[in-house]
Motif scaffolding. Sequence first.
Motif, PDB file in Angstrom:
ATOM      1  N   ASP A  15       0.686  -7.130  -9.185  1.00 48.36           N
ATOM      2  CA  ASP A  15       1.966  -8.198  -9.118  1.00 48.36           C
ATOM      3  C   ASP A  15       3.183  -8.035  -9.831  1.00 48.36           C
ATOM      4  N   GLN A  16       3.231  -6.791 -10.591  1.00 49.41           N
ATOM      5  CA  GLN A  16       4.468  -6.415 -11.063  1.00 49.41           C
ATOM      6  C   GLN A  16       5.040  -5.376 -10.266  1.00 49.41           C
ATOM      7  N   GLY A  17       4.344  -4.881  -9.051  1.00 50.55           N
ATOM      8  CA  GLY A  17       4.872  -3.689  -8.323  1.00 50.55           C
ATOM      9  C   GLY A  17       4.690  -2.464  -8.737  1.00 50.55           C
ATOM     10  N   ASN A  18       3.884  -2.395  -9.743  1.00 49.92           N
ATOM     11  CA  ASN A  18       3.207  -0.886 -10.024  1.00 49.92           C
ATOM     12  C   ASN A  18       2.136  -0.395  -9.370  1.00 49.92           C
ATOM     13  N   PHE A  19       2.240   0.739  -9.434  1.00 49.73           N
ATOM     14  CA  PHE A  19       1.076   1.584  -8.834  1.00 49.73           C
ATOM     15  C   PHE A  19       1.116   2.872  -9.389  1.00 49.73           C
ATOM     16  N   SER A  20      -0.207   3.675  -9.008  1.00 47.81           N
ATOM     17  CA  SER A  20      -0.622   4.899  -9.555  1.00 47.81           C
ATOM     18  C   SER A  20      -1.234   5.626  -8.677  1.00 47.81           C
ATOM     19  N   LEU A  21      -0.802   6.984  -8.215  1.00 49.22           N
ATOM     20  CA  LEU A  21      -1.378   7.905  -7.629  1.00 49.22           C
ATOM     21  C   LEU A  21      -2.017   8.850  -8.404  1.00 49.22           C
ATOM     22  N   PRO A  22      -3.535   9.029  -8.216  1.00 52.88           N
ATOM     23  CA  PRO A  22      -4.155   9.974  -9.151  1.00 52.88           C
ATOM     24  C   PRO A  22      -4.299  11.273  -8.496  1.00 52.88           C
ATOM     25  N   GLU A  23      -4.438  12.370  -9.595  1.00 54.51           N
ATOM     26  CA  GLU A  23      -4.630  13.719  -9.332  1.00 54.51           C
ATOM     27  C   GLU A  23      -3.763  14.265  -8.390  1.00 54.51           C
ATOM     28  N   LEU A  24      -2.734  14.212  -8.388  1.00 56.50           N
ATOM     29  CA  LEU A  24      -1.472  14.910  -7.544  1.00 56.50           C
ATOM     30  C   LEU A  24      -1.151  16.302  -8.155  1.00 56.50           C
ATOM     31  N   GLN A  25      -0.969  17.330  -7.362  1.00 60.11           N
ATOM     32  CA  GLN A  25      -0.572  18.553  -8.044  1.00 60.11           C
ATOM     33  C   GLN A  25       0.729  18.459  -8.046  1.00 60.11           C
ATOM     34  N   VAL A  26       1.237  19.064  -9.200  1.00 60.90           N
ATOM     35  CA  VAL A  26       2.619  19.071  -9.503  1.00 60.90           C
ATOM     36  C   VAL A  26       3.129  20.414 -10.143  1.00 60.90           C
ATOM     37  N   HIS A  86      -4.294  17.937  -0.269  1.00 57.81           N
ATOM     38  CA  HIS A  86      -4.963  16.739  -1.087  1.00 57.81           C
ATOM     39  C   HIS A  86      -5.907  15.935  -0.394  1.00 57.81           C
ATOM     40  N   PRO A  87      -6.793  15.162  -1.056  1.00 59.82           N
ATOM     41  CA  PRO A  87      -7.692  14.381  -0.554  1.00 59.82           C
ATOM     42  C   PRO A  87      -6.768  12.966  -0.014  1.00 59.82           C
ATOM     43  N   ASP A  88      -7.298  12.207   0.603  1.00 63.27           N
ATOM     44  CA  ASP A  88      -6.618  11.015   1.069  1.00 63.27           C
ATOM     45  C   ASP A  88      -6.502  10.078  -0.105  1.00 63.27           C
ATOM     46  N   ILE A  89      -5.153   9.835  -0.570  1.00 68.15           N
ATOM     47  CA  ILE A  89      -4.938   9.212  -1.772  1.00 68.15           C
ATOM     48  C   ILE A  89      -3.807   7.811  -1.374  1.00 68.15           C
ATOM     49  N   ALA A  90      -4.318   6.690  -1.839  1.00 62.53           N
ATOM     50  CA  ALA A  90      -3.591   5.640  -1.605  1.00 62.53           C
ATOM     51  C   ALA A  90      -3.852   4.644  -2.859  1.00 62.53           C
ATOM     52  N   ALA A  91      -2.718   3.703  -3.204  1.00 65.41           N
ATOM     53  CA  ALA A  91      -2.740   2.802  -4.147  1.00 65.41           C
ATOM     54  C   ALA A  91      -2.021   1.567  -3.710  1.00 65.41           C
ATOM     55  N   GLN A  92      -2.411   0.343  -4.369  1.00 67.18           N
ATOM     56  CA  GLN A  92      -1.939  -0.772  -3.897  1.00 67.18           C
ATOM     57  C   GLN A  92      -1.274  -1.402  -5.368  1.00 67.18           C
ATOM     58  N   THR A  93       0.022  -2.067  -5.025  1.00 66.59           N
ATOM     59  CA  THR A  93       0.695  -2.556  -6.032  1.00 66.59           C
ATOM     60  C   THR A  93       0.036  -3.729  -6.750  1.00 66.59           C
ATOM     61  N   ILE A 140       1.102  -1.179  -0.016  1.00 64.83           N
ATOM     62  CA  ILE A 140       0.098   0.001   0.035  1.00 64.83           C
ATOM     63  C   ILE A 140       0.970   1.333   0.003  1.00 64.83           C
ATOM     64  N   VAL A 141       0.679   2.118  -1.022  1.00 60.56           N
ATOM     65  CA  VAL A 141       1.322   3.326  -1.099  1.00 60.56           C
ATOM     66  C   VAL A 141       0.240   4.727  -0.788  1.00 60.56           C
ATOM     67  N   MET A 142       0.799   5.123   0.389  1.00 60.57           N
ATOM     68  CA  MET A 142      -0.301   6.541   0.509  1.00 60.57           C
ATOM     69  C   MET A 142       0.647   7.856   0.401  1.00 60.57           C
ATOM     70  N   ILE A 143      -0.101   8.692   0.344  1.00 66.20           N
ATOM     71  CA  ILE A 143       0.455  10.062   0.532  1.00 66.20           C
ATOM     72  C   ILE A 143       0.055  10.699   1.963  1.00 66.20           C
ATOM     73  N   ALA A 144       1.407  10.588   2.806  1.00 67.44           N
ATOM     74  CA  ALA A 144       1.148  11.227   4.083  1.00 67.44           C
ATOM     75  C   ALA A 144       1.089  12.579   4.247  1.00 67.44           C
ATOM     76  N   GLU A 145       1.712  13.464   3.400  1.00 68.05           N
ATOM     77  CA  GLU A 145       1.737  14.878   3.382  1.00 68.05           C
ATOM     78  C   GLU A 145       2.533  15.305   2.164  1.00 68.05           C
ATOM     79  N   GLY A 146       2.257  16.503   2.133  1.00 70.12           N
ATOM     80  CA  GLY A 146       2.792  17.155   0.723  1.00 70.12           C
ATOM     81  C   GLY A 146       2.611  18.576   0.631  1.00 70.12           C
ATOM     82  N   SER A 147       3.162  19.033  -0.534  1.00 75.00           N
ATOM     83  CA  SER A 147       3.210  20.568  -0.610  1.00 75.00           C
ATOM     84  C   SER A 147       2.024  21.404  -0.585  1.00 75.00           C
ATOM     85  N   TYR A 148       1.059  20.409  -1.449  1.00 75.15           N
ATOM     86  CA  TYR A 148      -0.325  21.028  -1.151  1.00 75.15           C
ATOM     87  C   TYR A 148      -1.290  20.150  -0.477  1.00 75.15           C
TER      88      TYR A 148
END
Length: 124
Positions: free
Chosen positions: A82-93, A73-80, A63-71
């Motif tokens: 079988d290839q270890g891939n994940f995607s975190l949607p709608e991050l401000q960059v 954000h809503p609670d964002i988490a993703a699960q990897t 489980i990959v979660m955003i704990a804190e950030g520059s902006y």
Amino acid sequence: MEESRHVNNQNRKGWLAISFILSCFLIGYWLIKNNNLNMPSATTSVRGVLYRSATGAPVEGAIVMIAEGSYEHPDIAAQTDDQGNFSLPELQVPGTYTLLINYSNQSKRLTVNITKDSVLRIPL
């Protein structure tokens, strides 16, 4: 004498108009400048992959979660997957974010700088 008073009134009105217009531009510039300091340039989905540093094998089910950030954000988490891939949607960059990664009864906290084209490769 009457003609010079008329000219002075017109000059005064002209200077008042110029002062008003200049003040509006300065206030507008200040508002735009201050708001742009806090505004992100874009939002994007950030992709990444988790892998074991010793073997290079992908880490599935983490489980990959955003704990804190520059902006904010809503609670964002993703699960990897079988290839270890994940995607975190709608991050401000661009921005700096702290990821909290939970895997196999362990956790890791990691700070990353994310840009629009970031693909995170995270060894565990």
